[in-house]
Design an enzyme around this catalytic site. Structure first.
Site, PDB file in Angstrom:
ATOM      1  N   HIS A   1      -0.246   1.779  -2.744  1.00  0.00           N
ATOM      2  CA  HIS A   1       0.757   2.409  -3.612  1.00  0.00           C
ATOM      3  C   HIS A   1       1.259   3.717  -3.013  1.00  0.00           C
ATOM      4  O   HIS A   1       2.391   4.104  -3.203  1.00  0.00           O
ATOM      5  CB  HIS A   1       0.235   2.591  -5.048  1.00  0.00           C
ATOM      6  CG  HIS A   1      -0.999   3.371  -5.154  1.00  0.00           C
ATOM      7  ND1 HIS A   1      -2.240   2.794  -5.246  1.00  0.00           N
ATOM      8  CD2 HIS A   1      -1.208   4.701  -5.161  1.00  0.00           C
ATOM      9  CE1 HIS A   1      -3.143   3.738  -5.311  1.00  0.00           C
ATOM     10  NE2 HIS A   1      -2.554   4.902  -5.262  1.00  0.00           N
TER      11      HIS A   1
ATOM     12  N   ARG B   1      11.223  -8.059  -8.508  1.00  0.00           N
ATOM     13  CA  ARG B   1       9.830  -8.423  -8.824  1.00  0.00           C
ATOM     14  C   ARG B   1       9.669  -8.473 -10.343  1.00  0.00           C
ATOM     15  O   ARG B   1       9.285  -7.471 -10.964  1.00  0.00           O
ATOM     16  CB  ARG B   1       8.874  -7.391  -8.247  1.00  0.00           C
ATOM     17  CG  ARG B   1       8.763  -7.379  -6.724  1.00  0.00           C
ATOM     18  CD  ARG B   1       7.798  -6.278  -6.288  1.00  0.00           C
ATOM     19  NE  ARG B   1       7.293  -6.468  -4.943  1.00  0.00           N
ATOM     20  CZ  ARG B   1       7.629  -5.701  -3.902  1.00  0.00           C
ATOM     21  NH1 ARG B   1       8.465  -4.693  -4.053  1.00  0.00           N
ATOM     22  NH2 ARG B   1       7.106  -5.927  -2.705  1.00  0.00           N
TER      23      ARG B   1
ATOM     24  N   ARG C   1      12.757 -13.093  -8.275  1.00  0.00           N
ATOM     25  CA  ARG C   1      11.512 -13.807  -7.981  1.00  0.00           C
ATOM     26  C   ARG C   1      10.831 -14.144  -9.293  1.00  0.00           C
ATOM     27  O   ARG C   1      10.674 -13.255 -10.146  1.00  0.00           O
ATOM     28  CB  ARG C   1      10.594 -12.941  -7.126  1.00  0.00           C
ATOM     29  CG  ARG C   1       9.234 -13.626  -6.946  1.00  0.00           C
ATOM     30  CD  ARG C   1       8.365 -12.917  -5.966  1.00  0.00           C
ATOM     31  NE  ARG C   1       7.788 -11.720  -6.523  1.00  0.00           N
ATOM     32  CZ  ARG C   1       7.081 -10.853  -5.812  1.00  0.00           C
ATOM     33  NH1 ARG C   1       6.910 -11.056  -4.521  1.00  0.00           N
ATOM     34  NH2 ARG C   1       6.575  -9.785  -6.364  1.00  0.00           N
TER      35      ARG C   1
ATOM     36  N   GLU D   1       4.959 -16.622   2.269  1.00  0.00           N
ATOM     37  CA  GLU D   1       3.879 -15.630   2.238  1.00  0.00           C
ATOM     38  C   GLU D   1       2.562 -16.219   2.740  1.00  0.00           C
ATOM     39  O   GLU D   1       1.566 -15.515   2.870  1.00  0.00           O
ATOM     40  CB  GLU D   1       3.684 -15.136   0.804  1.00  0.00           C
ATOM     41  CG  GLU D   1       4.944 -14.562   0.212  1.00  0.00           C
ATOM     42  CD  GLU D   1       4.744 -13.988  -1.170  1.00  0.00           C
ATOM     43  OE1 GLU D   1       4.603 -12.766  -1.283  1.00  0.00           O
ATOM     44  OE2 GLU D   1       4.732 -14.770  -2.139  1.00  0.00           O
TER      45      GLU D   1
ATOM     46  N   ASN E   1       4.183  -8.708   3.408  1.00  0.00           N
ATOM     47  CA  ASN E   1       2.944  -8.083   2.925  1.00  0.00           C
ATOM     48  C   ASN E   1       1.856  -9.144   2.765  1.00  0.00           C
ATOM     49  O   ASN E   1       0.745  -9.008   3.274  1.00  0.00           O
ATOM     50  CB  ASN E   1       3.158  -7.399   1.567  1.00  0.00           C
ATOM     51  CG  ASN E   1       4.339  -6.461   1.576  1.00  0.00           C
ATOM     52  OD1 ASN E   1       4.723  -5.966   2.622  1.00  0.00           O
ATOM     53  ND2 ASN E   1       4.923  -6.214   0.418  1.00  0.00           N
ATOM     54  N   ASP E   2       2.195 -10.203   2.040  1.00  0.00           N
ATOM     55  CA  ASP E   2       1.199 -11.256   1.859  1.00  0.00           C
ATOM     56  C   ASP E   2       1.061 -12.123   3.100  1.00  0.00           C
ATOM     57  O   ASP E   2      -0.033 -12.593   3.410  1.00  0.00           O
ATOM     58  CB  ASP E   2       1.545 -12.118   0.628  1.00  0.00           C
ATOM     59  CG  ASP E   2       1.031 -11.479  -0.636  1.00  0.00           C
ATOM     60  OD1 ASP E   2      -0.142 -11.054  -0.648  1.00  0.00           O
ATOM     61  OD2 ASP E   2       1.799 -11.366  -1.609  1.00  0.00           O
TER      62      ASP E   2
ATOM     63  N   ARG F   1      -4.763  -6.999   1.815  1.00  0.00           N
ATOM     64  CA  ARG F   1      -3.639  -6.081   2.035  1.00  0.00           C
ATOM     65  C   ARG F   1      -3.910  -4.669   1.524  1.00  0.00           C
ATOM     66  O   ARG F   1      -3.200  -3.731   1.864  1.00  0.00           O
ATOM     67  CB  ARG F   1      -2.343  -6.642   1.410  1.00  0.00           C
ATOM     68  CG  ARG F   1      -2.429  -6.864  -0.071  1.00  0.00           C
ATOM     69  CD  ARG F   1      -1.227  -7.634  -0.598  1.00  0.00           C
ATOM     70  NE  ARG F   1      -0.135  -6.747  -0.993  1.00  0.00           N
ATOM     71  CZ  ARG F   1       1.015  -7.165  -1.502  1.00  0.00           C
ATOM     72  NH1 ARG F   1       1.245  -8.460  -1.652  1.00  0.00           N
ATOM     73  NH2 ARG F   1       1.945  -6.317  -1.864  1.00  0.00           N
TER      74      ARG F   1
ATOM     75  N   CYS G   1      11.714  -9.691   2.904  1.00  0.00           N
ATOM     76  CA  CYS G   1      11.718  -8.751   1.779  1.00  0.00           C
ATOM     77  C   CYS G   1      10.394  -8.019   1.640  1.00  0.00           C
ATOM     78  O   CYS G   1      10.176  -7.316   0.673  1.00  0.00           O
ATOM     79  CB  CYS G   1      12.064  -9.478   0.476  1.00  0.00           C
ATOM     80  SG  CYS G   1      10.797 -10.651  -0.027  1.00  0.00           S
TER      81      CYS G   1
HETATM   82  C1  PEP Z   1       5.291  -9.647   0.048  1.00  0.00           C
HETATM   83  O1  PEP Z   1       4.207 -10.194  -0.159  1.00  0.00           O
HETATM   84  O2  PEP Z   1       5.682  -9.264   1.168  1.00  0.00           O
HETATM   85  C2  PEP Z   1       6.215  -9.396  -1.074  1.00  0.00           C
HETATM   86  C3  PEP Z   1       7.449  -8.964  -0.865  1.00  0.00           C
HETATM   87  O3  PEP Z   1       5.726  -9.579  -2.322  1.00  0.00           O
HETATM   88  P1  PEP Z   1       4.728  -8.546  -3.040  1.00  0.00           P
HETATM   89  O4  PEP Z   1       4.583  -7.327  -2.186  1.00  0.00           O
HETATM   90  O5  PEP Z   1       5.331  -8.249  -4.368  1.00  0.00           O
HETATM   91  O6  PEP Z   1       3.466  -9.366  -3.134  1.00  0.00           O
HETATM   92 MG    MG Z   2       3.789 -11.140  -2.062  1.00  0.00          MG
END
Ligand code: PEP
Ligand code: MG
Length: 535
Positions: free
Chosen positions: A172, A269, A303, A393, A416-417, A427, A464
């Site tokens: 965060h 989101r 999403r 992801e 990210n995922d 993560r 994204c």
């Molecule tokens: C990701 O996983 O990169 C993503 C954009 O979704 P979130 O960060 O909300 O899991």
């Molecule tokens: Mg994600």
């Protein structure tokens, strides 16, 4: 000159100034000057005085925890047994934290916040300064072990840069720093050597902290930073390379309150709207929340709810799992609660119909197989969605991108995922932050494979995840064939400038370089040749 301290740059920009360290936890020494109830009230008062603007919601949850009658009762019982107030609070908070950890899920995630509140209450009881953000009375570089949600929510404009010993690229702290345009370096364990008042230069792009900076350099670096920021804020226009190759630069949002750039929303989101809900939001309530976003017009990629693991949705009442990141999350919730997706799709379609100036695309998170992608797309289309896509992801989905694209209209890569699952690295795990670095060639190869599949199918493939907002990585992603980038709105100007400085061929050369090289975080000059060095 000594070597700079290194960590992971998570919010770009070079800035310099004096260090102010966050006060550590109070030492449990001496006797209390406030009783239990007074100490808890002092903490609630301090939090309430900061609960303004976007911080209010986060702090309200903290205040509720401090004002929990059970906590007060337990601490007062301990003082009645003869314990001093600070020690009684310490024990009562620990018992509370243990109980929340045992409850698991959402409650276990909130247990970490209790530690911060415990430190504040104990300090208040002992008459010590409450831990939290320093107040040196001048702009400063904030150095901390890590930042709690309460700290990040109350950062003000006197914070020039953030350096934390823990934290990862998707923590965060990182997301907030980027959203506010504050240069930040996380996962920098050697930051423990930095002393209050010492002058440092923080490079949030390279992930470095240089000590031994002079007063003159501080002024020079700060002037350059302000000039760059003013130039970026004044810049406008669509994303494109120097030779005119268009790359829409879109925004990631969690609600209608978040800022949006000129080229629309690339990731809405929706689960962020309902994180604290104990009862399911009705179709009408969802419709209103989506309509608030669509009413601005332009493209919006919605999403569907991405529940589970780091984003629990208590109203779903999902069963506890041993390994939630690998369990029922994202689209997989549909296996146990199919009505949730149907209601959401209906709400999206109704809101979209009421706002024809919005071009609404809909995608599902955490898709693994082409069968899941096909089932989602046909379900979405049956209910009236015109453009149905999925997020990439999970490595399995990236490897089958071509097959997925036979069934959906577009892909959006959630780096990210995708990093988490490719590198088998949580993560949120600070010690594994190097594995989660978006410059990892294995991650970029998967991105490249998806982009190639998109080019062959003639369908868009965007990114994204947080990687899309890195101005140095953006040319590489474009070189890999990615067709759009979506990021926090504050990251758009720097990415736009970065792309405008390179041709598509240079982007492709940069992508080839990164894919074949094992180097992490290469410099722009290494990637793009001598012309790029002066950028
Ligand atoms: C990701 O996983 O990169 C993503 C954009 O979704 P979130 O960060 O909300 O899991
Ligand atoms: Mg994600």
């Amino acid at each position: 000159m000594s070597e700079p301290l290194t960590g992971i740059g998570v919010s770009p920009g070079l800035i310099a100034g004096p260090v102010a360290r966050m006060a550590g936890p109070p030492a449990l020494t001496g006797s209390s000057v406030l009783n239990v109830s007074e100490a808890l009230s002092a903490v609630a008062f301090q939090l309430r005085s900061r609960a303004v603007g976007e911080a209010a919601e986060i702090l309200e949850a903290q205040i509720m925890m401090v004002e929990d009658p059970q906590l007060l009762e337990e601490a007062e019982r301990l003082t009645a047994d003869g314990l001093d107030a600070a020690r009684a609070l310490d024990r009562a908070f620990s018992a509370h934290e243990k109980a929340m950890l045992e409850l698991g899920g959402y409650f276990a995630e909130r247990a970490a916040d209790l530690e911060d509140l415990r430190n504040r209450a104990v300090a208040a009881a002992l008459g010590q300064p409450m831990p939290g953000l320093p107040e040196p009375g001048h702009p400063y570089v904030l150095v901390a072990d890590d930042l709690s949600p309460a700290d990040t929510a109350t950062l003000d404009s006197s914070v020039l840069a953030i350096v934390t010993q823990r934290g990862g690229p998707t923590s965060h702290t990182a997301i907030l720093a980027r959203a506010r345009g504050i240069p930040a370096v996380v996962a920098c364990p050697t930051a423990e050597v930095l002393a209050d008042g010492e002058l440092v230069a923080v490079d949030g792009s390279l992930g470095s902290v240089r000590q031994g900076v002079t007063e003159g350099e501080v002024t020079e670096i700060r002037d350059a930073f302000l000039a760059t920021r003013a130039r970026l804020l004044a810049s406008r226009g669509p994303g494109r390379t120097a030779d005119g190759h268009a790359v829409p630069l879109m925004s990631n949002i969690g609600s209608a309150a978040d800022p949006v750039g000129e080229e629309g929303v690339g990731l809405f989101r929706t689960e962020f709207l309902f994180l604290d809900r104990r009862t399911a939001p009705s179709l009408e309530e969802q419709e209103a929340a989506y309509a608030a976003v669509f009413s601005r017009g332009g493209k919006v990629v919605v999403r569907t709810l991405d529940a589970g693991t780091d984003k629990p949705l208590p109203f779903l009442g999902l069963a506890e799992e041993e390994n939630p990141a690998l369990g029922i999350r994202g689209l997989r919730v549909d296996r146990v609660l199919p009505q949730v997706l149907d209601t959401q799709l209906d709400a999206i379609v109704r809101a979209a119909a009421a706002h024809p100036s919005a071009e609404v695309w809909v995608m599902a998170p955490m898709v693994t197989t082409w069968q899941e992608a096909a089932a989602f797309a046909s379900r979405a289309r049956e209910r009236g969605v015109t453009r149905a896509g999925v997020m990439i992801e999970v490595p399995a989905a990236a490897l089958m991108a071509r097959e997925l694209l036979e069934h959906v209209d577009f892909l959006s890569i959630g780096t990210n995922d995708l990093s988490q699952y490719t590198f088998a690295a949580d993560r949120q795990h600070a010690r594994l932050a190097d594995l989660l670095d978006p410059w990892q060639p294995a991650l970029l190869r998967l991105v490249g494979a998806c982009a190639r599949a998109g080019l062959e199918a003639g369908k868009p493939v965007g990114v994204c995840g947080e990687a899309a907002g890195d101005p140095r990585l953006a040319p590489v992603l474009v070189g890999l064939g990615v067709t759009s980038l979506s990021m926090s709105a504050t990251s758009v100007p720097a990415v736009r400038e970065s792309l405008a400085g390179v041709t598509l061929d240079q982007c492709r050369a940069a992508a080839d370089g990164v894919l074949s090289d094992q180097l992490l975080v290469p410099q722009p000059a290494d990637l793009l040749g001598p012309d790029a060095a002066g950028r």
